[in-house]
Design an enzyme around this catalytic site. Structure first.
Site, PDB file in Angstrom:
ATOM      1  N   GLU A  84       0.840  -1.193   0.000  1.00 20.67           N
ATOM      2  CA  GLU A  84       0.000   0.000   0.000  1.00 20.67           C
ATOM      3  C   GLU A  84       0.879   1.247   0.000  1.00 20.67           C
ATOM      4  O   GLU A  84       0.397   2.350   0.219  1.00 20.67           O
ATOM      5  CB  GLU A  84      -0.967  -0.006   1.175  1.00 20.67           C
ATOM      6  N   CYS A 116      -3.388  -3.529   4.284  1.00 23.39           N
ATOM      7  CA  CYS A 116      -2.467  -4.544   4.824  1.00 23.39           C
ATOM      8  C   CYS A 116      -2.791  -5.954   4.344  1.00 23.39           C
ATOM      9  O   CYS A 116      -2.040  -6.891   4.620  1.00 23.39           O
ATOM     10  CB  CYS A 116      -2.497  -4.537   6.349  1.00 23.39           C
ATOM     11  N   THR A 159       2.854   4.061  15.857  1.00 27.58           N
ATOM     12  CA  THR A 159       2.550   2.771  15.222  1.00 27.58           C
ATOM     13  C   THR A 159       3.080   2.729  13.785  1.00 27.58           C
ATOM     14  O   THR A 159       2.540   2.034  12.946  1.00 27.58           O
ATOM     15  CB  THR A 159       1.029   2.458  15.255  1.00 27.58           C
ATOM     16  N   HIS A 240      -2.435 -10.223  12.216  1.00 25.29           N
ATOM     17  CA  HIS A 240      -1.896  -8.953  11.698  1.00 25.29           C
ATOM     18  C   HIS A 240      -1.664  -8.041  12.900  1.00 25.29           C
ATOM     19  O   HIS A 240      -2.547  -7.898  13.752  1.00 25.29           O
ATOM     20  CB  HIS A 240      -2.887  -8.319  10.714  1.00 25.29           C
ATOM     21  N   LYS A 249      -5.796  -7.955  21.808  1.00 21.03           N
ATOM     22  CA  LYS A 249      -7.249  -7.713  21.705  1.00 21.03           C
ATOM     23  C   LYS A 249      -7.879  -8.746  20.766  1.00 21.03           C
ATOM     24  O   LYS A 249      -8.974  -9.245  21.012  1.00 21.03           O
ATOM     25  CB  LYS A 249      -7.524  -6.309  21.143  1.00 21.03           C
ATOM     26  N   ASN A 291       4.609  -1.387  12.768  1.00 16.11           N
ATOM     27  CA  ASN A 291       3.651  -1.878  11.775  1.00 16.11           C
ATOM     28  C   ASN A 291       4.339  -1.974  10.423  1.00 16.11           C
ATOM     29  O   ASN A 291       4.910  -0.997   9.931  1.00 16.11           O
ATOM     30  CB  ASN A 291       2.437  -0.939  11.683  1.00 16.11           C
ATOM     31  N   SER A 324      -7.306  -2.729   6.162  1.00 18.22           N
ATOM     32  CA  SER A 324      -8.333  -1.716   6.382  1.00 18.22           C
ATOM     33  C   SER A 324      -9.149  -1.511   5.119  1.00 18.22           C
ATOM     34  O   SER A 324      -8.695  -1.731   4.012  1.00 18.22           O
ATOM     35  CB  SER A 324      -7.679  -0.400   6.794  1.00 18.22           C
TER      36      SER A 324
END
Ligand code: HMG
Length: 403
Positions: A84, A116, A159, A240, A249, A291, A324
């Protein structure tokens, strides 16, 4: 689920040699360091030098994969670059790699994009190309390469990161056989995007976390169907990782989806136990490089494969890819007999050991110089460098022949 004989034959990775420890950035931005080290779980981010871009990062990862696998350029019939962080709106990064790697003209190359998820899109396409018979005995090279950039001073600045992963995909793979069944989830959301005239991404940060978790739930449901929970048969789960806390999370969400019959305390106990065993040990590269967008999931795979080596042979791994916008895919594979020898050649720990740590002023200089585009190459041990831009054309140098 059946295991097929198509998958990852060899994996190679590359991260820039320069890194910024995030406690230094936190001090400069007036942010408590624990918010980054504990709140996000991030310790450092890789910083691309002005002579690096997604082409050089990808070429360096791909050269390492070909070398480690003993794969000759004429064995590659398909080269796909997922990124990207394109270097041109029309000319694909893949055609630069094709030249830098010395691949033959009998090769299909192109670049593809879905945030991603672009690297995984390439992997799935390459696997289908091999399974269909179109490969005619050749292998595919899928390169996931990216530079994560946000505005200086924004909360997302912590990030950022940069890196690349190259996956040689073929029949009778020597590293990881991929299962045919995968689970997908797609939905049009504005969680993260980068308009054509911007170098830095725009993001609705907290919403993006929710979109990621929704995509994980959807992809997992599609993967499982009516089958029993999958977690218990996995030796590792890779997610990811835009920042390491996101993987935590994600794993919490997976445990809730896999075991709705448990009360909250039992879910928490299962989450803590399984996170420590299946997820946390493989986040080290993400903690150190930040990232890496399309490459992130495969950097996790590299660390897992290199650290556990032959102990993984015959064991299953689950992977969740997220892009995303958004697209999620949950898939799985089994490490094959003899894979430990191929994992040992990835060299991820050696890449980290050889890094140069920047201070904040040097990092900001790199960002400014990088935006101007290329300087004479520096001997940083890498194979490929951006040597300059003239007449809107990008020029790359290669230090030595690959094959
Ligand atoms: P923020 O505003 O800096 O952070 O944004 P926060 O206020 O939400 O705090 C983060 C965590 O730190 C919280 O923990 C706080 O409690 C904790 P949580 O509640 O989440 O568990 N915290 C502290 N902990 C210890 N000591 C302290 C302290 N203070 C607070 N003193 C955000 C964070 C991630 C949103 C931001 O960095 C961002 O926007 N990043 C970019 C977007 C992103 O990475 N999204 C991830 C999902 S989308 C995705 O993965 C796709 C992507 O890779 C792109 C693509 O697909 O191409 C991004």
């Amino acid at each position: 689920m059946t295991t097929t004989d198509v998958g990852i034959d060899q994996l190679g990775i590359y991260v820039p040699r320069h890194a910024l420890p995030l406690d230094r950035l936190a001090a400069a931005r007036g942010v408590p360091p624990e918010k980054i080290s504990v709140g996000l779980g991030a310790l450092a981010m890789a910083v691309p030098a002005p002579w690096e871009d997604t082409v050089t990062l990808g070429a360096n990862a791909a050269a390492r994969a070909l070398r480690a696998g003993g794969i000759a350029p004429d064995e590659i019939g398909l080269l796909v670059v997922g990124t990207e962080t394109a270097v041109d709106h029309a000319k694909p990064a893949s055609i630069f790699l094709h030249e830098l790697l010395g691949l033959t003209s009998r090769c299909r190359t192109f670049e593809l994009k879905h945030a991603c998820y672009g690297g995984t899109a390439g992997v799935m396409m390459a696997v289908d190309w091999v399974r269909s018979g179109a490969a005619r005995g050749r292998k595919a090279l899928v390169v996931a390469t990216d530079i994560a950039r946000y505005d200086l001073g924004s909360s997302a600045e912590f990030t950022q990161g940069a890196g690349a992963a190259a996956l040689v995909i073929g029949a009778e793979p020597r590293l990881l056989a991929l299962d045919a069944g995968t689970g997908v989830y797609a939905s049009n959301v504005w969680d993260f995007w980068r308009p054509l005239d911007r170098r830095e991404a725009l993001v609705d940060g907290k919403f993006s976390v929710d979109c990621y978790l929704d995509a994980l739930g959807g992809a997992l449901a599609d993967y499982r169907g009516d089958a029993a929970p999958v977690m218990e048969r996995m030796t590792a789960l890779l997610y990811h990782t835009p920042f390491p806390k996101m993987a935590q999370k994600a794993h919490r969400r997976l445990v809730e989806r896999e075991h709705p019959e448990l009360d909250p305390d039992a879910q928490t106990a299962l989450f803590e136990r399984s996170y420590a065993e299946l997820v946390e040990p493989w986040l080290w590269l993400a903690r150190q490089a930040g990232n890496t967008y399309t490459a992130s999931l495969y950097l996790g795979l590299a660390w897992l494969a290199e650290q556990r080596g032959a102990a993984l042979e015959g064991r299953d791994v689950g992977l969740f890819s997220y892009g995303s916008g958004c697209q999620g895919e949950f898939f799985s594979g089994r490490f094959v007999a003899g894979s430990g020898a191929h994992a040992a050649r990835i060299g991820a720990a050696a890449l980290l050991a050889d890094r140069v740590l920047l201070d904040v002023a040097q990092y900001e200089d790199f960002v400014r110089e990088g935006a101007r585009g290329g300087t004479p190459s520096i001997d940083d041990g890498a194979l490929c460098h951006l040597t300059g831009v003239s007449d809107h054309k990008r020029h790359y140098g290669r230090q030595e022949a690959i094959a």
